[in-house]
Design a protein around this motif. Structure first.
Motif, short mmCIF file in Angstrom:
data_model
loop_
_atom_site.label_atom_id
_atom_site.label_comp_id
_atom_site.label_asym_id
_atom_site.label_seq_id
_atom_site.Cartn_x
_atom_site.Cartn_y
_atom_site.Cartn_z
N ILE A 143 0.83 -1.21 0.00
CA ILE A 143 0.00 0.00 0.00
C ILE A 143 0.87 1.27 0.00
O ILE A 143 1.71 1.45 0.88
N GLY A 144 0.64 2.12 -1.01
CA GLY A 144 1.29 3.42 -1.06
C GLY A 144 2.58 3.44 -1.85
O GLY A 144 3.25 2.42 -2.02
N PRO A 145 2.96 4.63 -2.35
CA PRO A 145 4.12 4.77 -3.24
C PRO A 145 5.45 4.40 -2.60
O PRO A 145 6.34 3.88 -3.27
N LEU A 146 5.61 4.65 -1.28
CA LEU A 146 6.89 4.37 -0.62
C LEU A 146 7.24 2.89 -0.63
O LEU A 146 8.41 2.52 -0.75
N VAL A 147 6.22 2.05 -0.52
CA VAL A 147 6.43 0.60 -0.52
C VAL A 147 7.06 0.13 -1.82
O VAL A 147 7.86 -0.81 -1.83
N PHE A 148 6.72 0.80 -2.92
CA PHE A 148 7.21 0.39 -4.24
C PHE A 148 8.52 1.06 -4.62
O PHE A 148 9.13 0.69 -5.63
N GLY A 149 8.94 2.03 -3.85
CA GLY A 149 10.22 2.68 -4.16
C GLY A 149 10.13 3.75 -5.23
O GLY A 149 11.14 4.12 -5.83
N GLY A 150 8.91 4.23 -5.51
CA GLY A 150 8.76 5.33 -6.46
C GLY A 150 8.94 4.91 -7.92
O GLY A 150 8.90 3.73 -8.26
N TRP B 146 10.02 -9.99 -8.04
CA TRP B 146 10.61 -10.58 -6.83
C TRP B 146 9.67 -10.43 -5.63
O TRP B 146 9.46 -11.36 -4.86
N ARG B 147 9.08 -9.24 -5.50
CA ARG B 147 8.16 -8.99 -4.38
C ARG B 147 6.96 -9.94 -4.44
O ARG B 147 6.53 -10.48 -3.42
#
Length: 238
Positions: A176-183, A193-194
């Motif tokens: 959830i949210g942009p930070l989790v994906f690294g932008g 991988w995730r």
């Protein structure tokens, strides 16, 4: 004198006790019995799974080999047909009305990756591109996307992008949210991988691609820092 081959309850008792010999079977009846036995053997093959046929192969005679092979091929074809039903291969769009059917009732053994997104958010667009590629690479996994507001009313935009991972209708992971994906630097290999860590896909990647990037960054930082020898010489000059 009573006929020993006559079908009577008394004769059956005498045969069981060994006083009378077994009943003689006429040739026509004998052939019919052999045919029935063969049918029962075939029925045994038919009722077995592919695994059971392979396990019990040694128990059947040479005459049965052709029949066993035939039923093995039949079972294999059935298994392949079942696998083909679970091939998806595309990132499909769903609405809130489809949620229960497509996600909660996806079926036995089915992994579902659902992306909640909105138009005009660059990272959502990037993830949709990545998921389209992963859907082709992993056709056994069901990849879906849905506009957040049509799927979950009043879902906050700050939580986008969001990815939910389900198995047999039960949620197994959420991002959830942009930070989790690294932008916007998110690579498709990192997303693969995730998802592989959740069990949704079986990746052929040997290690986390993110780790390689982080190692390169750390190596670059270390090489730009002054060495202890350099910093020591500066102190001497002072």
């Amino acid at each position: 004198m009573q006929d020993p081959n006559e079908d009577t309850e008394w004769n059956d008792i005498l045969r069981k006790k060994g006083i009378l010999p077994p009943k003689e079977i006429p040739e026509d009846d004998e052939e019919e019995e052999v045919a029935l036995q063969q049918q029962s053997v075939v029925k045994t093959y038919e009722s077995m799974t592919l695994e059971e046929l392979e396990e019990n192969e040694d128990e059947f005679g040479e005459d049965d080999e052709a029949a066993i092979e035939m039923y093995k091929q039949k079972r294999l074809a059935e298994w392949k047909a079942a696998q083909m039903k679970n091939v998806f291969g595309e990132l499909d769009e769903i609405s809130g009305q489809d949620y229960v059917k497509e996600v909660n009732k996806a079926g036995e053994g089915i992994w579902v990756v659902l992306h909640l997104y909105k138009q005009g958010i660059p990272l959502c667009t990037l993830i949709n591109q990545h998921l389209s590629g992963l859907a082709r690479k992993f056709p056994q996994t069901k990849f879906l996307r849905s506009i957040s507001s049509t799927c979950i009313p009043n879902y906050p935009d700050r939580n986008l992008p969001t990815i939910f991972v389900y198995f047999e209708g039960e949620m197994k992971a959420q991002f959830i949210g942009p930070l989790v994906f690294g932008g916007m630097n998110l690579k498709v290999e990192e997303l693969e991988w995730r998802l592989s860590e959740t069990g949704a896909v079986k990746t052929d990647l040997e290690e986390n691609p993110r780790k390689q990037i982080e190692d390169k960054m750390m190596s670059s930082i270390r090489s730009s820092l002054p060495t202890r020898k350099d910093s020591g010489s500066e102190d001497e000059d002072d």
